[in-house]
Design an enzyme around this catalytic site. Structure first.
Site, PDB file in Angstrom:
ATOM      1  N   SER A  57     111.041  37.999  26.016  1.00  0.00           N
ATOM      2  CA  SER A  57     111.291  37.790  27.325  1.00  0.00           C
ATOM      3  C   SER A  57     110.186  38.138  28.478  1.00  0.00           C
ATOM      4  CB  SER A  57     112.523  38.463  27.959  1.00  0.00           C
ATOM      5  OG  SER A  57     112.674  39.643  27.673  1.00  0.00           O
ATOM      6  N   LEU A 105     106.903  24.723  20.141  1.00  0.00           N
ATOM      7  CA  LEU A 105     108.381  24.317  20.881  1.00  0.00           C
ATOM      8  C   LEU A 105     108.104  24.938  22.286  1.00  0.00           C
ATOM      9  CD1 LEU A 105     110.922  24.124  18.265  1.00  0.00           C
ATOM     10  CD2 LEU A 105     109.503  22.298  18.838  1.00  0.00           C
ATOM     11  N   GLU A 133     119.119  22.053  14.814  1.00  0.00           N
ATOM     12  CA  GLU A 133     119.263  22.824  13.627  1.00  0.00           C
ATOM     13  C   GLU A 133     118.910  24.166  14.250  1.00  0.00           C
ATOM     14  OE1 GLU A 133     114.559  21.310  13.331  1.00  0.00           O
ATOM     15  OE2 GLU A 133     115.639  21.804  11.387  1.00  0.00           O
ATOM     16  N   LYS A 135     117.348  27.769  14.691  1.00  0.00           N
ATOM     17  CA  LYS A 135     115.911  28.408  14.999  1.00  0.00           C
ATOM     18  C   LYS A 135     115.737  29.687  14.209  1.00  0.00           C
ATOM     19  CE  LYS A 135     112.316  29.153  18.387  1.00  0.00           C
ATOM     20  NZ  LYS A 135     111.907  30.604  17.972  1.00  0.00           N
ATOM     21  N   GLU A 196     109.324  27.734   7.665  1.00  0.00           N
ATOM     22  CA  GLU A 196     109.663  29.031   8.117  1.00  0.00           C
ATOM     23  C   GLU A 196     110.006  29.894   6.701  1.00  0.00           C
ATOM     24  OE1 GLU A 196     109.473  30.823  11.957  1.00  0.00           O
ATOM     25  OE2 GLU A 196     109.396  28.772  11.249  1.00  0.00           O
ATOM     26  N   LYS A 312     115.862  18.051  18.612  1.00  0.00           N
ATOM     27  CA  LYS A 312     114.713  16.985  18.288  1.00  0.00           C
ATOM     28  C   LYS A 312     115.497  15.731  18.392  1.00  0.00           C
ATOM     29  CE  LYS A 312     112.662  20.155  14.847  1.00  0.00           C
ATOM     30  NZ  LYS A 312     112.372  20.001  13.464  1.00  0.00           N
ATOM     31  N   CYS A 449      95.629  57.801  36.158  1.00  0.00           N
ATOM     32  CA  CYS A 449      94.976  59.310  36.242  1.00  0.00           C
ATOM     33  C   CYS A 449      93.459  59.111  36.380  1.00  0.00           C
ATOM     34  CB  CYS A 449      95.124  60.009  34.861  1.00  0.00           C
ATOM     35  SG  CYS A 449      94.260  61.565  34.726  1.00  0.00           S
ATOM     36  N   CYS A 455      91.223  64.153  30.444  1.00  0.00           N
ATOM     37  CA  CYS A 455      92.644  64.058  30.289  1.00  0.00           C
ATOM     38  C   CYS A 455      92.863  63.899  28.779  1.00  0.00           C
ATOM     39  CB  CYS A 455      93.195  62.879  31.163  1.00  0.00           C
ATOM     40  SG  CYS A 455      95.015  62.497  31.019  1.00  0.00           S
TER      41      CYS A 455
END
Length: 749
Positions: A57, A105, A133, A135, A196, A312, A449, A455
């Site tokens: 996301s 896609l 289908e 995923k 896949e 599809k 910083c 640092c």
């Protein structure tokens, strides 16, 4: 320099155009460059390292912002924008060019967006059936079968070029080495299969149990486990994992013409290639919505994990009519399920310091299991985000592990408040070195910083970065080792900055003790026995009970050895390891290829650097700023003195090999005596030839060593000249022999 060029698709690219009449354009262009660099880096983390830093996301938000910028300012869009690209690939594997581009896609996140997609389709081709289908949450691969035999397997990569993982895929039982003909389905001459690789859910659970029992960390989710297992350099390690495979599409074809997507699935099943048991052809959008709802409710009960549903258009002729953009097919869409969410307690909000000084608030959470792993920290991005989300310390919060990767705090559960919650205030000073935090430039949201030199937090993160895969790739120099070098207990730091990293000795590091820190939060880890901070001696064994002698651990010796080896890494990795703000692997490679020498990069003016493809003005300015700092230049000089490679080797004209293969395209197959596959390819390129992985009518020669496989057969079929493996040296020295004349003395046609 021209301000208007023609892009690959024939449209004008105005990315260099000036817009004096639009004061907001310069800010948009700067943001566009930064976004493009960030997105490219995230893609590399996801596709190459199998170690994404942001959730799906969060990545989608970055892409949406980029799309919005390009919509508002079309001049910014060009063929190299991430909106026009698919992914990326690793240098750890041999690159392979797909026969047909693997598109990505279009993702949608609501049924309204599915409806909008369907409306666009039906306006052009009404009444078409849909194929639905699930995923699969796995790793996309491309299989090429020649005359029914598996010739090659590759990862998606950037859609055009992937990584050759043929040996690894060959260990997966679900992938047939040879296709079998069936009634009505003859084996085609050429078949490119998209699918896949995944971890079956039950096997994934058993794998994690075994990992824990062996004292190893469990995998976060099946997708990462599948990707990490498939992309092993040693195929025998892949064979130890119960990976499986499902086909979901076709690329290049010869000898088979499917009429529909469902027809192609029937053919794949007939030939022995598994397809999803869950696909279904439906006639209406209501049935599509029903399918989405059904599988959304049972997503964790299937044989594999899923993160959505793919819809599809079924008929191939209509798919071709609808076509595709540079990235996505117009005839398909991926509906992604909402990320999983849980409620937990926000115990505290602390601030971490990154390698470029960025101060990032993060949530310390009551540990909770979400999306297959236990979470106790979550990013909060910056103080503005904390305020925008309205979260308070002590709140019950909604935690989302979006995309099953990085957890994030979504919002407080206001109804659960009891009045004891407190507001978060961004600290004024760095929690690592006490320097005053401030924006790096006017208008920046992030505080940083400014004490980059001393640092400890920044140095620790820079060391961890330079030892990583995209820089010097120093095995055994992990996060604990980097922490130990920067903050040893009871003694001064072993190195003051990264300039000293290549001068380390066993004697220097042997006495170090260090508090173990969590690599995600930077917080000290407690010792489970005492509850105190866990202290270790990362480089030394326990003293010998008889002699009291302290000897180095094997990992310490190997770290020193690997640091020495790392000095010969190519220039782009050295540039990337400097941790110059905005500079990542892509721009580092562009700079190295253009200049070839770190001194030339340092001396170049901004205009010259900005003109390099993949760099631009923001990165060019950051590089000039970096080299203007004296102690930065000292780092480079100390690396140079230690023997770090500062330039890529240019060919010596006096040692140039005869260009006996100039312009010749060569395919190498099978084992060549005295050569690795990479060595043989390098020998061809050194003599002016180029290598490719597939045989065609344009191939100049096929070098056929031991067990050459189907490429040899293809060469014979096409009449491509064949060089036997034991003739390779002669081929390099003399090139292709002249064709023998026919019996009548004339040259063959």
């Amino acid at each position: 320099m021209s301000t208007t060029d023609t892009g690959r698709d024939g449209t004008e690219d105005h990315s260099g155009a000036e817009r004096p009449d639009d004061p907001g354009f310069e800010a948009a262009r700067t943001r566009h460059e930064a976004l493009a660099a960030e997105i490219t880096e995230h893609r590399r983390r996801y596709y190459v390292d199998d170690a994404p830093l942001v959730s799906d996301s969060q990545f989608d938000d970055l892409m949406h912002e980029l799309v919005d910028l390009e919509t508002a300012h079309p001049e910014l869009k060009n063929a190299d924008s991430p909106t026009e690209q698919v992914g990326t690939f690793s240098e750890a594997f041999t690159p392979v060019t797909h026969l047909e581009k693997m598109l990505s896609l279009q993702d949608v996140f609501s049924l309204d967006e599915v409806q909008a997609w369907a409306d666009r389709i039906t306006a052009e081709v009404p009444g078409e059936p849909y194929l639905c289908e699930v995923k699969i949450d796995g790793l996309a691969v491309d299989l090429v079968y020649e005359n029914g035999r598996l010739a090659r397997a590759a990862t998606r990569g950037d859609g055009t070029t992937g990584e050759d993982v043929t040996a690894n895929v060959a260990t997966i039982g679900a992938v047939p080495q040879r296709l079998t003909a069936a009634e009505g389905f003859d084996v085609p001459e050429l078949l490119e299969v998209r699918g896949e690789v995944y971890f079956p859910s039950a096997d994934f659970a058993l794998l994690n149990e075994a990992q824990v029992e062996a004292g190893k960390a469990p995998f976060a989710n099946p997708r990462n486990a599948a990707a990490g297992s498939l992309r092993q350099k040693d195929a025998t390690k892949t064979a130890e994992r119960p990976l499986s495979f499902i086909a979901h599409g076709l690329g290049a074809l010869r000898g088979f013409e499917p009429q529909s997507q469902s027809h192609s699935y029937e053919a794949l099943d007939a030939w022995g290639l598994p397809t999803s048991p869950y696909w279904k052809v439906v006639d209406t959008l209501d049935e599509v919505f029903g399918y989405i709802e059904d599988f959304g409710s049972q997503r964790h009960t299937l044989v594999h994990e899923i993160d959505g549903v793919v819809v599809k258009i079924d008929r191939i002729a209509v798919q071709r009519r609808l076509g595709a953009t540079s990235r996505t097919p117009r005839w398909a869409v991926a509906y992604k399920f909402a990320p999983e969410e849980v409620n937990t307690k926000l115990l505290d909000i602390l601030v971490s310091i990154g390698r470029t000084g960025r101060a990032t608030p993060y949530a310390v959470l009551e540990p909770v299991r979400v999306a297959g792993s236990e979470v106790e920290f979550a990013t909060l991005h910056n103080a503005d985000q904390v305020k925008a989300k309205g979260v308070k310390i002590g709140d019950t919060v909604v935690l989302r592990k979006a995309g099953d990767v990085i957890p994030e705090v979504v919002a407080p559960v206001a109804a659960a408040r009891d009045g004891s919650e407190t507001d978060f205030t961004m600290p004024e000073r760095c929690p690592e070195c006490d320097a005053v935090l401030a924006p790096a430039a006017e208008g920046d949201v992030d505080l940083r910083c400014p004490n980059a030199r001393t640092c400890p937090g920044q140095l620790r993160e820079r060391l961890a970065y330079l030892s990583g895969r995209s820089c010097f790739d120093v095995d055994r120099m992990g996060y604990i080792a980097c922490s130990a070098l920067v903050e040893p207990l009871g003694m001064d730091p072993v190195i003051e900055n990264e300039g000293g990293v290549f001068s380390l000795t066993i004697e220097q590091i042997l006495p170090i003790k260090v508090v173990v820190r969590d690599p995600d939060s930077g917080l000290p880890k407690p010792d489970p026995k005492t509850g105190e901070d866990k202290v270790v001696t990362p480089f030394a064994r326990q003293p010998d009970k008889k002699t009291g002698e302290i000897l180095p651990r094997k990992n310490a010796e190997e770290m020193i050895q690997n640091l020495d080896k790392a000095k010969s890494q190519p220039l782009w990795r050295v540039v990337n390891a400097l941790s110059i703000r905005h500079v990542g692997p892509v721009s580092a490679q562009a700079l190295a290829e253009h200049f070839g020498d770190l001194d030339r990069i340092a001396e170049a003016d901004e205009e010259e650097m900005a003109a390099v493809d993949g760099v631009g003005p923001t990165i060019a300015a950051a590089i000039k700023d970096w080299f203007a700092v004296d102690w930065h230049r000292e780092i480079v000089e100390r690396w140079r003195e230690a023997g770090v490679r500062m330039q890529d080797d240019a060919p010596d004209p006096s040692e140039a090999l005869p260009q006996t293969l100039e312009g010749l395209t060569v395919v190498i197959t099978g084992g060549i005596p005295e050569y690795t596959r990479e060595g043989a390819a390098a020998a061809v390129k050194a003599r002016g030839g180029k290598t490719t992985s597939s045989v065609s009518k344009k191939t100049g020669a096929v070098v056929a060593g031991d067990k050459p496989g189907s490429k040899y057969d293809k060469a014979v079929q096409l009449g491509v000249p064949i060089v036997q493996g034991d003739e390779f040296e002669r081929f390099l020295a003399e090139g292709l022999p002249e064709p023998e004349p026919d019996d009548d003395g004339s040259d063959p046609e």
